[in-house]
Motif scaffolding. Structure first.
Motif, PDB file in Angstrom:
ATOM      1  N   GLU A 178       0.707  -1.217   0.063  1.00 23.42           N
ATOM      2  CA  GLU A 178       0.101  -0.058   0.015  1.00 23.42           C
ATOM      3  C   GLU A 178       0.997   1.301  -0.106  1.00 23.42           C
ATOM      4  O   GLU A 178       2.141   1.302   0.542  1.00 23.42           O
ATOM      5  CB  GLU A 178      -0.846  -0.030   1.133  1.00 23.42           C
ATOM      6  CG  GLU A 178      -1.885  -1.257   1.215  1.00 23.42           C
ATOM      7  CD  GLU A 178      -2.660  -1.005   2.446  1.00 23.42           C
ATOM      8  OE1 GLU A 178      -2.686   0.214   3.215  1.00 23.42           O
ATOM      9  OE2 GLU A 178      -3.830  -1.918   2.743  1.00 23.42           O
ATOM     10  N   HIS A 179       0.408   2.281  -0.412  1.00 21.37           N
ATOM     11  CA  HIS A 179       0.895   3.682  -0.613  1.00 21.37           C
ATOM     12  C   HIS A 179       2.424   3.669  -1.165  1.00 21.37           C
ATOM     13  O   HIS A 179       3.221   4.516  -0.947  1.00 21.37           O
ATOM     14  CB  HIS A 179       1.098   4.173   0.791  1.00 21.37           C
ATOM     15  CG  HIS A 179      -0.126   4.107   1.736  1.00 21.37           C
ATOM     16  ND1 HIS A 179      -1.242   4.691   1.301  1.00 21.37           N
ATOM     17  CD2 HIS A 179      -0.464   3.298   2.780  1.00 21.37           C
ATOM     18  CE1 HIS A 179      -2.199   4.244   2.191  1.00 21.37           C
ATOM     19  NE2 HIS A 179      -1.766   3.636   3.114  1.00 21.37           N
TER      20      HIS A 179
ATOM     21  N   GLU B  87       4.146   4.536  -4.374  1.00 17.38           N
ATOM     22  CA  GLU B  87       4.127   5.649  -5.385  1.00 17.38           C
ATOM     23  C   GLU B  87       5.414   5.681  -6.366  1.00 17.38           C
ATOM     24  O   GLU B  87       6.436   5.672  -6.129  1.00 17.38           O
ATOM     25  CB  GLU B  87       3.974   6.938  -4.953  1.00 17.38           C
ATOM     26  CG  GLU B  87       4.056   8.024  -5.839  1.00 17.38           C
ATOM     27  CD  GLU B  87       2.873   8.048  -6.999  1.00 17.38           C
ATOM     28  OE1 GLU B  87       3.070   7.808  -8.260  1.00 17.38           O
ATOM     29  OE2 GLU B  87       1.604   7.947  -6.460  1.00 17.38           O
TER      30      GLU B  87
END
Length: 321
Positions: free
Chosen positions: A118-119, A121
């Protein structure tokens, strides 16, 4: 980049990744007889010792392989190209050794940009992160007469290879994590067979416009594959690198075959390359056969159904119509 590197190291020791270990061990345990008697020697087999040949497919065949056939099977370009490579190697073994052909153990290279946490980028980074993982592809029982005419057997093999590829979790990134970043699992993978063939589909490149008129262009000295250090050890006895060049007269699928001169004779590689071209032409012909559209189990998100059951349902629907 630092955060991504740390994420990989953390992911490598999770229970979910470690649970993949038997799967990867099982794939490597199915290694067929090697193409070359010798194995890659990092001190001898360097990039500068490689020989190469390039073969290409015309625009009409390329369009079918890259658009029509994937749409009909809800497949990817990789599914189609790897089906062709699996058939080519199986045919080569059949002609040279007779009897059962076995499957193909291949190292598949990917971009490595898998959203495994998750998260994460990754949009502010460029280039390949590169993941490489072994893949055992089994074409099953094959009617070679039907293969070369583009008959039903070709569709069966494509459906089978597609499903085998769909069984790989997260596009194979877990293998590299367990093989290189987890000290507890690495030893159990290190001693197993290594694929002798590496495969990479680089994608499509627009070469129809003049470089100065395009947003970006390939460096002419590097080509689609990219420059390599001449003293870098090769990874496999045979590297198969495919790319599509969008030219002014249509797309052209080009395949670069590279091998260390000490391991393989050029005649062997040419034989394999020609078999691969023949297999892809057969796949393209299959797109023109009646009822070539095919669903496979991985297309069905909400039910558990076999390929045989899907084919039976499709047959009953055709009879009803």
């Amino acid at each position: 980049m630092r955060r991504w590197s740390r994420t990989l190291a953390e992911e490598a020791v999770t229970a979910e990744r470690i649970a993949e270990l038997p799967v990867w061990r099982g794939r490597l345990a199915q290694a067929p007889e090697p193409l070359a008697q010798l194995t890659v020697d990092p001190s001898r087999d360097l990039t500068r010792t490689q020989r190469s040949i390039t073969m290409a497919l015309p625009a009409d065949t390329t369009r079918t392989l890259l658009t029509r056939l994937p749409e009909m099977f809800r497949a990817s370009v990789n599914d189609v190209l790897l089906t062709g490579l699996t058939l080519a190697v199986a045919d080569w073994r059949r002609r040279h050794f007779g009897g059962a052909t076995g499957g193909l153990l291949v190292a598949l290279e990917g971009h490595g940009r898998e959203e495994i946490a998750e998260h994460t980028e990754l949009s502010r980074t460029v280039g390949w992160f590169t993941s490489v993982y072994p893949l055992f592809l089994d074409p099953g029982r094959t009617d070679w007469g039907e293969v070369w005419t583009g008959g039903a057997t070709v569709g069966d093999v494509l459906a089978r290879i597609k499903e085998q590829l769909r069984q790989v979790p997260d596009n194979g990134i877990g293998y590299g994590l367990l093989r290189h970043l987890n000290p507890d699992t690495a030893p159990s993978l290190r001693g197993l067979a290594e694929p002798q063939i590496g495969f990479n589909y680089l994608g499509r490149f627009d070469t129809s416009a003049a470089p100065e008129a395009a947003d970006w262009a390939l460096a002419p000295e590097a080509g689609a594959v990219g420059g390599e250090d001449p003293d870098m050890p090769v990874a496999h006895a045979l590297e198969v690198t495919a790319s599509t060049q969008d030219r002014s007269d249509g797309p052209e699928l080009s395949v670069l075959w590279q091998w260390p001169s000490a391991l393989l004779e050029e005649s062997v590689v040419r034989d394999l390359a020609q078999a691969w071209i023949r297999a892809l032409e057969a796949l393209a012909r299959h797109a023109d056969t009646p009822q070539a559209v095919r669903h496979t189990p991985s297309d069905m998100d909400l039910i558990d159904v076999s390929q045989e059951e899907l084919d039976q349902l499709a047959s009953e629907l055709d009879d009803w119509q």
